[in-house]
Design a protein around this motif. Structure first.
Motif, PDB file in Angstrom:
ATOM      1  N   GLU A 100      -2.204 -26.104  -5.690  1.00 55.87           N
ATOM      2  CA  GLU A 100      -2.954 -26.025  -6.948  1.00 55.87           C
ATOM      3  C   GLU A 100      -4.416 -25.653  -6.721  1.00 55.87           C
ATOM      4  O   GLU A 100      -5.085 -25.177  -7.635  1.00 55.87           O
ATOM      5  N   ARG A 101      -4.930 -25.937  -5.506  1.00 51.49           N
ATOM      6  CA  ARG A 101      -6.327 -25.674  -5.160  1.00 51.49           C
ATOM      7  C   ARG A 101      -6.408 -25.058  -3.770  1.00 51.49           C
ATOM      8  O   ARG A 101      -6.813 -25.713  -2.815  1.00 51.49           O
ATOM      9  N   PRO A 102      -6.031 -23.795  -3.644  1.00 47.31           N
ATOM     10  CA  PRO A 102      -6.120 -23.167  -2.322  1.00 47.31           C
ATOM     11  C   PRO A 102      -7.572 -23.071  -1.879  1.00 47.31           C
ATOM     12  O   PRO A 102      -8.492 -23.028  -2.690  1.00 47.31           O
ATOM     13  N   LEU A 103      -7.758 -23.069  -0.595  1.00 47.87           N
ATOM     14  CA  LEU A 103      -9.091 -23.068  -0.001  1.00 47.87           C
ATOM     15  C   LEU A 103      -9.360 -21.725   0.662  1.00 47.87           C
ATOM     16  O   LEU A 103      -8.515 -21.202   1.391  1.00 47.87           O
ATOM     17  N   LEU A 104     -10.538 -21.150   0.412  1.00 49.66           N
ATOM     18  CA  LEU A 104     -10.980 -19.939   1.083  1.00 49.66           C
ATOM     19  C   LEU A 104     -12.087 -20.325   2.056  1.00 49.66           C
ATOM     20  O   LEU A 104     -13.067 -20.952   1.670  1.00 49.66           O
ATOM     21  N   ILE A 105     -11.903 -19.956   3.312  1.00 52.58           N
ATOM     22  CA  ILE A 105     -12.916 -20.194   4.340  1.00 52.58           C
ATOM     23  C   ILE A 105     -13.438 -18.830   4.765  1.00 52.58           C
ATOM     24  O   ILE A 105     -12.686 -18.006   5.284  1.00 52.58           O
ATOM     25  N   PHE A 106     -14.729 -18.595   4.496  1.00 51.64           N
ATOM     26  CA  PHE A 106     -15.338 -17.321   4.873  1.00 51.64           C
ATOM     27  C   PHE A 106     -16.282 -17.542   6.044  1.00 51.64           C
ATOM     28  O   PHE A 106     -17.188 -18.376   5.977  1.00 51.64           O
ATOM     29  N   LEU A 107     -16.068 -16.801   7.114  1.00 55.55           N
ATOM     30  CA  LEU A 107     -16.864 -16.921   8.340  1.00 55.55           C
ATOM     31  C   LEU A 107     -17.581 -15.597   8.588  1.00 55.55           C
ATOM     32  O   LEU A 107     -16.938 -14.570   8.811  1.00 55.55           O
ATOM     33  N   ASP A 108     -18.895 -15.635   8.525  1.00 55.24           N
ATOM     34  CA  ASP A 108     -19.700 -14.428   8.663  1.00 55.24           C
ATOM     35  C   ASP A 108     -20.252 -14.311  10.083  1.00 55.24           C
ATOM     36  O   ASP A 108     -20.422 -15.311  10.778  1.00 55.24           O
ATOM     37  N   ASP A 109     -20.506 -13.096  10.508  1.00 58.48           N
ATOM     38  CA  ASP A 109     -21.127 -12.820  11.810  1.00 58.48           C
ATOM     39  C   ASP A 109     -20.349 -13.411  12.982  1.00 58.48           C
ATOM     40  O   ASP A 109     -20.914 -14.027  13.890  1.00 58.48           O
ATOM     41  N   LEU A 110     -19.049 -13.212  12.987  1.00 58.61           N
ATOM     42  CA  LEU A 110     -18.214 -13.743  14.065  1.00 58.61           C
ATOM     43  C   LEU A 110     -18.554 -13.158  15.435  1.00 58.61           C
ATOM     44  O   LEU A 110     -18.185 -13.744  16.457  1.00 58.61           O
ATOM     45  N   CYS A 132      -2.154 -23.564   2.510  1.00 64.94           N
ATOM     46  CA  CYS A 132      -2.866 -23.321   1.251  1.00 64.94           C
ATOM     47  C   CYS A 132      -4.318 -22.949   1.500  1.00 64.94           C
ATOM     48  O   CYS A 132      -5.223 -23.374   0.782  1.00 64.94           O
ATOM     49  N   PHE A 133      -4.561 -22.196   2.542  1.00 62.68           N
ATOM     50  CA  PHE A 133      -5.921 -21.743   2.811  1.00 62.68           C
ATOM     51  C   PHE A 133      -5.884 -20.317   3.342  1.00 62.68           C
ATOM     52  O   PHE A 133      -4.887 -19.845   3.873  1.00 62.68           O
ATOM     53  N   LEU A 134      -6.987 -19.642   3.130  1.00 66.66           N
ATOM     54  CA  LEU A 134      -7.164 -18.275   3.589  1.00 66.66           C
ATOM     55  C   LEU A 134      -8.456 -18.234   4.386  1.00 66.66           C
ATOM     56  O   LEU A 134      -9.475 -18.764   3.945  1.00 66.66           O
ATOM     57  N   VAL A 135      -8.398 -17.619   5.545  1.00 67.11           N
ATOM     58  CA  VAL A 135      -9.595 -17.461   6.362  1.00 67.11           C
ATOM     59  C   VAL A 135      -9.977 -15.992   6.343  1.00 67.11           C
ATOM     60  O   VAL A 135      -9.167 -15.123   6.640  1.00 67.11           O
ATOM     61  N   MET A 136     -11.215 -15.744   5.948  1.00 67.99           N
ATOM     62  CA  MET A 136     -11.768 -14.389   5.986  1.00 67.99           C
ATOM     63  C   MET A 136     -12.926 -14.407   6.975  1.00 67.99           C
ATOM     64  O   MET A 136     -13.749 -15.316   6.954  1.00 67.99           O
ATOM     65  N   GLY A 137     -12.951 -13.423   7.830  1.00 71.88           N
ATOM     66  CA  GLY A 137     -14.032 -13.335   8.797  1.00 71.88           C
ATOM     67  C   GLY A 137     -14.646 -11.958   8.782  1.00 71.88           C
ATOM     68  O   GLY A 137     -13.966 -10.967   8.506  1.00 71.88           O
ATOM     69  N   SER A 138     -15.918 -11.902   9.047  1.00 71.16           N
ATOM     70  CA  SER A 138     -16.590 -10.611   9.147  1.00 71.16           C
ATOM     71  C   SER A 138     -17.370 -10.555  10.456  1.00 71.16           C
ATOM     72  O   SER A 138     -17.814 -11.573  10.974  1.00 71.16           O
ATOM     73  N   TYR A 139     -17.485  -9.356  10.966  1.00 74.48           N
ATOM     74  CA  TYR A 139     -18.261  -9.138  12.185  1.00 74.48           C
ATOM     75  C   TYR A 139     -18.708  -7.689  12.204  1.00 74.48           C
ATOM     76  O   TYR A 139     -18.145  -6.838  11.512  1.00 74.48           O
ATOM     77  N   ARG A 140     -19.730  -7.435  12.973  1.00 73.47           N
ATOM     78  CA  ARG A 140     -20.247  -6.080  13.112  1.00 73.47           C
ATOM     79  C   ARG A 140     -19.463  -5.387  14.218  1.00 73.47           C
ATOM     80  O   ARG A 140     -19.620  -5.717  15.394  1.00 73.47           O
TER      81      ARG A 140
END
Length: 145
Positions: A17-27, A60-68
């Motif tokens: 009912e409440r999925p979690l988004l984890i965003f990780l920047d500059d990996l 019930c979670f999604l991990v999004m990561g960004s990197y250069r």
């Protein structure tokens, strides 16, 4: 122990009912301890039964990561983790490469920043686009300097 606590926290904060988004920047700057923690969260499915979840219950979670990507080559520590995630049969990995914005969009951005008509910022856009390769963050920083 930290990995277990972190997985427990993510499980407590997320539900169907409440999925979690984890965003990780500059990996690209993450150290091995951080990457191990992320890997544990994504790859260690032994914790599912500890939380009383059935094997067919989706996480019930999604991990999004960004990197250069210009800072991460095949020898960078992040590369081996990404390869492991991509080879995994239990994870769905989607890579999205962001390119610079088009010259017309950069011109619009500069026009709005300066409060000038588009026709008056075209020559400036050429110079800015050449220096920033259309990266909006770089355009903004360039104009602030």
């Amino acid at each position: 122990r930290l990995h277990y606590i972190f997985r427990k926290l993510v499980s407590a904060l997320s539900s169907p009912e409440r999925p979690l988004l984890i965003f990780l920047d500059d990996l690209q700057w993450a150290d091995n301890s951080c990457l191990d923690l992320i890997s544990s969260l994504l790859m260690d499915f032994n914790h599912i039964n500890q939380f009383g979840l059935a094997d067919d219950t989706p996480q019930c979670f999604l991990v999004m990561g960004s990197y250069r990507d210009n800072e991460v080559d095949s020898t960078h520590r992040l590369s081996s983790y990404l390869e492991t995630f991509e080879r995994s049969n239990t994870l769905q990995v989607t890579n999205i490469q962001l390119d610079g914005i088009a010259k017309s969009d950069a011109n619009l951005m500069l026009s709005e920043m300066l409060g000038l008509p588009l026709r008056l910022t075209k020559s400036l856009t050429d110079a800015v686009q050449a220096r920033t390769v259309g990266n909006p963050l770089y355009i903004h920083a360039f104009m602030q300097s």
